[in-house]
Design a protein around this motif. Structure first.
Motif, PDB file in Angstrom:
ATOM      1  N   THR A 136       0.812  -1.226   0.000  1.00  0.00           N
ATOM      2  CA  THR A 136       0.000   0.000   0.000  1.00  0.00           C
ATOM      3  C   THR A 136       0.837   1.263   0.000  1.00  0.00           C
ATOM      4  OG1 THR A 136      -0.124  -0.082   2.426  1.00  0.00           O
ATOM      5  CG2 THR A 136      -1.900  -1.152   1.187  1.00  0.00           C
ATOM      6  N   TYR A 137       2.166   1.149  -0.025  1.00  0.00           N
ATOM      7  CA  TYR A 137       3.017   2.328   0.059  1.00  0.00           C
ATOM      8  C   TYR A 137       3.311   2.929  -1.304  1.00  0.00           C
ATOM      9  CZ  TYR A 137       6.342  -1.472  -0.830  1.00  0.00           C
ATOM     10  OH  TYR A 137       6.976  -2.569  -1.344  1.00  0.00           O
ATOM     11  N   LEU A 138       2.844   2.334  -2.379  1.00  0.00           N
ATOM     12  CA  LEU A 138       3.026   2.877  -3.724  1.00  0.00           C
ATOM     13  C   LEU A 138       1.672   3.386  -4.211  1.00  0.00           C
ATOM     14  CD1 LEU A 138       5.332   0.103  -5.234  1.00  0.00           C
ATOM     15  CD2 LEU A 138       6.033   2.345  -4.374  1.00  0.00           C
ATOM     16  N   ALA A 139       1.468   4.693  -4.056  1.00  0.00           N
ATOM     17  CA  ALA A 139       0.143   5.262  -4.338  1.00  0.00           C
ATOM     18  C   ALA A 139      -0.230   5.118  -5.808  1.00  0.00           C
ATOM     19  CB  ALA A 139       0.119   6.734  -3.923  1.00  0.00           C
ATOM     20  N   GLU A 140       0.716   5.347  -6.709  1.00  0.00           N
ATOM     21  CA  GLU A 140       0.391   5.270  -8.135  1.00  0.00           C
ATOM     22  C   GLU A 140       0.057   3.845  -8.556  1.00  0.00           C
ATOM     23  OE1 GLU A 140       3.212   7.098 -10.651  1.00  0.00           O
ATOM     24  OE2 GLU A 140       3.333   8.960  -9.502  1.00  0.00           O
ATOM     25  N   TRP A 141       0.759   2.865  -7.988  1.00  0.00           N
ATOM     26  CA  TRP A 141       0.445   1.475  -8.329  1.00  0.00           C
ATOM     27  C   TRP A 141      -0.868   1.047  -7.698  1.00  0.00           C
ATOM     28  CZ3 TRP A 141       2.231  -1.642 -11.911  1.00  0.00           C
ATOM     29  CH2 TRP A 141       3.463  -1.387 -12.496  1.00  0.00           C
ATOM     30  N   THR A 142      -1.170   1.560  -6.522  1.00  0.00           N
ATOM     31  CA  THR A 142      -2.459   1.239  -5.905  1.00  0.00           C
ATOM     32  C   THR A 142      -3.609   1.752  -6.760  1.00  0.00           C
ATOM     33  OG1 THR A 142      -1.434   1.350  -3.717  1.00  0.00           O
ATOM     34  CG2 THR A 142      -3.835   1.484  -3.821  1.00  0.00           C
ATOM     35  N   LYS A 143      -3.440   2.922  -7.352  1.00  0.00           N
ATOM     36  CA  LYS A 143      -4.465   3.479  -8.233  1.00  0.00           C
ATOM     37  C   LYS A 143      -4.530   2.735  -9.553  1.00  0.00           C
ATOM     38  CE  LYS A 143      -5.844   7.842 -10.420  1.00  0.00           C
ATOM     39  NZ  LYS A 143      -5.488   9.285 -10.598  1.00  0.00           N
ATOM     40  N   ASN A 144      -3.375   2.381 -10.091  1.00  0.00           N
ATOM     41  CA  ASN A 144      -3.331   1.684 -11.389  1.00  0.00           C
ATOM     42  C   ASN A 144      -3.755   0.228 -11.288  1.00  0.00           C
ATOM     43  OD1 ASN A 144      -2.206   1.528 -14.322  1.00  0.00           O
ATOM     44  ND2 ASN A 144      -1.153  -0.125 -13.250  1.00  0.00           N
ATOM     45  N   GLY A 145      -3.547  -0.385 -10.116  1.00  0.00           N
ATOM     46  CA  GLY A 145      -3.804  -1.812  -9.972  1.00  0.00           C
ATOM     47  C   GLY A 145      -2.521  -2.595 -10.143  1.00  0.00           C
ATOM     48  N   PHE A 146      -2.425  -3.733  -9.445  1.00  0.00           N
ATOM     49  CA  PHE A 146      -1.214  -4.539  -9.476  1.00  0.00           C
ATOM     50  C   PHE A 146      -1.302  -5.669 -10.500  1.00  0.00           C
ATOM     51  CE2 PHE A 146      -0.804  -2.399  -5.431  1.00  0.00           C
ATOM     52  CZ  PHE A 146       0.567  -2.161  -5.339  1.00  0.00           C
ATOM     53  N   GLU A 147      -2.214  -5.545 -11.469  1.00  0.00           N
ATOM     54  CA  GLU A 147      -2.248  -6.544 -12.536  1.00  0.00           C
ATOM     55  C   GLU A 147      -0.991  -6.497 -13.402  1.00  0.00           C
ATOM     56  OE1 GLU A 147      -6.262  -6.079 -11.023  1.00  0.00           O
ATOM     57  OE2 GLU A 147      -4.771  -4.650 -11.746  1.00  0.00           O
ATOM     58  N   GLU A 148      -0.276  -5.386 -13.376  1.00  0.00           N
ATOM     59  CA  GLU A 148       0.984  -5.261 -14.102  1.00  0.00           C
ATOM     60  C   GLU A 148       2.166  -5.235 -13.141  1.00  0.00           C
ATOM     61  OE1 GLU A 148      -0.820  -2.703 -17.877  1.00  0.00           O
ATOM     62  OE2 GLU A 148       0.226  -1.684 -16.239  1.00  0.00           O
ATOM     63  N   ALA A 149       2.057  -5.999 -12.051  1.00  0.00           N
ATOM     64  CA  ALA A 149       3.112  -6.011 -11.038  1.00  0.00           C
ATOM     65  C   ALA A 149       4.421  -6.558 -11.577  1.00  0.00           C
ATOM     66  CB  ALA A 149       2.656  -6.834  -9.825  1.00  0.00           C
ATOM     67  N   MET A 150       4.389  -7.322 -12.654  1.00  0.00           N
ATOM     68  CA  MET A 150       5.657  -7.820 -13.213  1.00  0.00           C
ATOM     69  C   MET A 150       6.532  -6.677 -13.715  1.00  0.00           C
ATOM     70  SD  MET A 150       2.996  -7.885 -15.418  1.00  0.00           S
ATOM     71  CE  MET A 150       2.326  -9.528 -15.236  1.00  0.00           C
ATOM     72  N   PHE A 151       5.933  -5.581 -14.174  1.00  0.00           N
ATOM     73  CA  PHE A 151       6.740  -4.435 -14.593  1.00  0.00           C
ATOM     74  C   PHE A 151       7.368  -3.757 -13.387  1.00  0.00           C
ATOM     75  CE2 PHE A 151       7.454  -0.045 -15.895  1.00  0.00           C
ATOM     76  CZ  PHE A 151       8.086  -0.216 -17.113  1.00  0.00           C
TER      77      PHE A 151
END
Length: 695
Positions: free
Chosen positions: A631-646
């Motif tokens: 939860t400490y990455l605000a932009e990734w939380t908004k974008n979603g972690f479906e692209e967490a491999m990037f």
């Protein structure tokens, strides 16, 4: 800075994550943000040079000069159409590289689009589990022989997800375009992998045709939508937009239902027993209310002993006349009638508004029909208008005169205002009363028009515009979730985790499931998969029968009298608890009993020494849940972690290329993470097998 032992700045690293349809890329890993660039993973043959590829569709268009089209070879322009898909080549299909030349040209296109140099730009390239060793060697040969890239790191997509989410043990479910990969990672290494393979060849259903070819993931659900909405004229693009829209979702798993999901019905609960009782009581309430309003004698101002309306609702005229209150009674009746009509209109309007508001508040899963907003991109050739020639100066007074006469005639001006004293023409009064009759006289006085030059060939321009349409869809937006396809995904997850050789690794993989890939963005899909896993494969630890055959050999089984006291040769002290069965706690905490029961369990060997054991007795999952996302990455939380491999590729690029001041062991480990030019000159393309992050 570059070289065999040199390091690079975070701004110099190029990160590329190829996919079947979209490739994520970014220059630099100094900020852990969602990908800045998205390239469609496709190339087009170059019509001018055989064997070469271009990033966009290219076609010839004749030049137009002074209204004459060119016909020679030099009279054509090459035009790139960025929206056309004609002749497109997709080098990656279902994770496999099917066209290596086009894929290498695509990598060069991405590199040229993001940077201008090769000599100081290391590349972090995410590899699909379907890539073979030969594919990796061809890629490394192309990178080091055709370019000046100083270093290359190939990263397994499952490990990339682990680096992004920072869980040491997890199961990664990658729902892609035409594939579903399941990868089990334990302490930074891949311990199990499987993908959704072809379905039953003997099945003759239409939906299984895609399964026979091994297609799964998002594309399978898109084609299922096309099949269901074929009669409404849905094509692939419409079905794809519907799948991505909020109105399309996978309903929760319902084991009691025949379809394993609860589909909404027309009218909701009105079809059940409660709804039938409500509808039958509604007509009875209407007459009851009317009778109460009309038969209230107290409101009429009449004494109770002198009722003018009997119990049957019939007006007693004789009693009314005798009472002497006829006028007051009629006034009361008119007042009540007006109030009744007003209340009826108000109640009907409120009921209609309340019904509409209630339907608007219904969630999507409770609606039988809803509106889908479809946006279509229309491309067409529009003729370009030539520049207008300036109007002749002599025609200006005539035009002004015409418009003035017409305006005066329409406004009804006096005839004398436009009459010439020197002489009046016979048809002039008609011109003053009607503007349409004044036009011939004016045109006759105008000079003849000049001869126009021959018309030039019209020039065209290709433009694109978006057209929005509203389409009503029904239950097809729920039925696209093919039950057999979801079962295939669930079965693959179960077999992959349970197929890990070391059983002690399985619980941590079951407790940290992660769904990535843009196919996992389908609303409700991962929730349905989790519910299916828990309903079919999860066994509660409170079940005593589960542990009966898994107790250590030196612990006796419960006796037939129902007693929970061990009767075997075990002499250790069992932990007691008022709320936990001692045998169940003994089986789950075998490490404290001196028996193998966990990764750090200790047992007594034949020589009497304590030994560390890595055995796990439970062969069935006792806990299946999703991994907690950061939860400490605000932009990734908004974008979603479906692209967490990037995100993981960014973190791994820092570790492989940008970390300084490591000890000798750390330097050796870092050196094996990437493949630099010095190692390539010594080992050749096969060195990528040992200098990468593929396992």
């Amino acid at each position: 800075m570059s070289g065999s032992t040199g390091k690079w700045r975070e701004e110099q690293v190029l990160i590329i994550c190829p996919g079947s349809q979209t490739t994520l890329a970014q220059m630099g890993c100094n900020e852990l943000t969602p990908p800045q660039h998205r390239f469609p993973t496709r190339m087009f043959p170059d019509p001018g040079v055989e064997g070469q590829f271009r990033p966009f569709h290219t076609y010839k268009r004749p030049k137009t000069t002074a209204g004459v089209k060119g016909e020679g070879e030099d009279d054509f322009d090459w035009v790139e159409d960025v929206d056309s898909l004609e002749g497109a080549i997709y080098p990656i299909q279902a994770g496999h590289i099917v066209h290596m030349e086009a894929f290498l040209a695509f990598l060069e296109h991405v590199h040229q689009a993001l940077t201008t140099t090769y000599h100081n730009t290391p590349i972090m390239l995410m590899a699909s589990p379907q890539w073979t060793k030969a594919d990796c060697e061809v890629i490394s040969r192309y990178v080091f022989e055709k370019t000046k890239t100083p270093a290359l790191c190939l990263l397994h997509s499952g490990l990339a997800t682990q680096y992004g989410l920072k869980w040491p043990n997890m199961t990664v479910v990658d729902v892609g375009f035409e594939k579903v990969d399941v990868t089990c990672v334990y302490e930074g290494r891949v311990v199990g992998h499987n993908d959704v393979g072809p379905g039953n060849v003997g099945d003759s259903e239409k939906a299984d045709e895609e399964r026979k070819r091994g297609i799964s993931g998002g594309e399978f659900f898109t084609k299922k939508l096309m099949e269901l909405l074929k009669e409404q004229g849905f094509d692939h693009e419409m079905a794809e937009q519907l799948k991505k829209s909020p109105v399309c979702e996978v309903l929760p798993y319902a084991a009691e239902s025949k379809e394993l999901m609860e589909l909404p019905t027309e009218g909701g609960s009105a079809t059940g027993s409660n709804g039938t009782a409500t509808s039958s009581a509604a007509p009875a309430e209407g007459p009851k209310i009317v009778t109460t309003v009309v038969g209230a004698d107290d409101d009429l101002g009449i004494d109770g002993d002198e009722k003018v309306v009997n119990e049957e609702g019939v007006l007693d005229v004789a009693s009314l006349v005798v009472s002497g209150q006829t006028r007051e009674f009629l006034a009361k009746q008119e007042k009540l009638k007006a109030e009744k009509a007003k209340a009826g209109r108000k109640g009907k309007g409120q009921e209609t508004d309340a019904s509409a508001a209630a339907k608007a508040r219904l969630p999507n899963s409770k609606r039988t029909k809803t509106i889908f907003h479809y946006e279509e991109l229309v491309t067409e050739d529009v003729p370009v208008a030539p520049p207008a020639a300036p109007a002749p100066a002599a025609s200006a007074p005539a035009e002004n005169g015409v418009s003035k006469d017409v305006e005066m005639a329409d406004s009804g001006a006096a005839p004398a205002a436009s009459t010439d004293d020197a002489g009046t023409k016979p048809d002039e009064p008609a011109a003053k009363t009607g503007g349409e009759q004044a036009q011939p006289a004016t045109d006759a006085a105008a000079p003849p028009p000049a001869a126009q030059p021959p018309a030039a060939a019209p020039a065209t321009e290709r433009i694109s515009r978006r057209v929005r349409r509203d389409i009503e869809v029904g239950l097809e937006r729920f039925l696209f979730a093919d039950r057999k396809e979801i079962d295939r995904i669930v079965t693959t997850i179960y077999h992959t985790v349970q197929g890990i050789d070391e059983m002690y690794m399985r619980p941590s993989c079951w407790e940290n499931l992660v769904f990535v890939g843009n196919g996992a963005r389908i609303r409700g899909l991962k929730d349905n998969i989790m519910q299916t896993l828990q309903a079919r494969h999860l066994i509660s630890p409170s079940s005593a029968t589960m542990f009966t055959s898994e107790l250590p050999s030196n612990i006796g089984t419960p006796s037939g009298t129902g007693s929970q006291t061990p009767t075997g040769s075990f002499t250790g002290q069992l932990p007691t608890s008022s709320s936990v069965n001692p045998l169940l706690q003994a089986a789950t905490t075998a490490a404290s009993l001196g028996v193998p029961g966990g990764p750090q369990g200790q047992i007594v060997g034949a020589d009497g020494q304590l030994q560390t054991s890595h055995h796990f007795h439970s062969q069935t999952p006792t806990n299946i849940k999703l991994a907690t996302l950061p939860t400490y990455l605000a932009e990734w939380t908004k974008n979603g972690f479906e692209e967490a491999m990037f995100l993981g590729a960014q973190v791994a690029a820092r570790l492989a290329f940008c970390i300084h001041n490591l000890d000798p062991a750390g330097l050796e480990a870092q050196r094996s993470m990437s493949f630099n030019r010095v190692d390539y000159n010594e080992l050749g393309p096969k060195g990528i097998r040992s200098h990468s992050m593929l396992i």
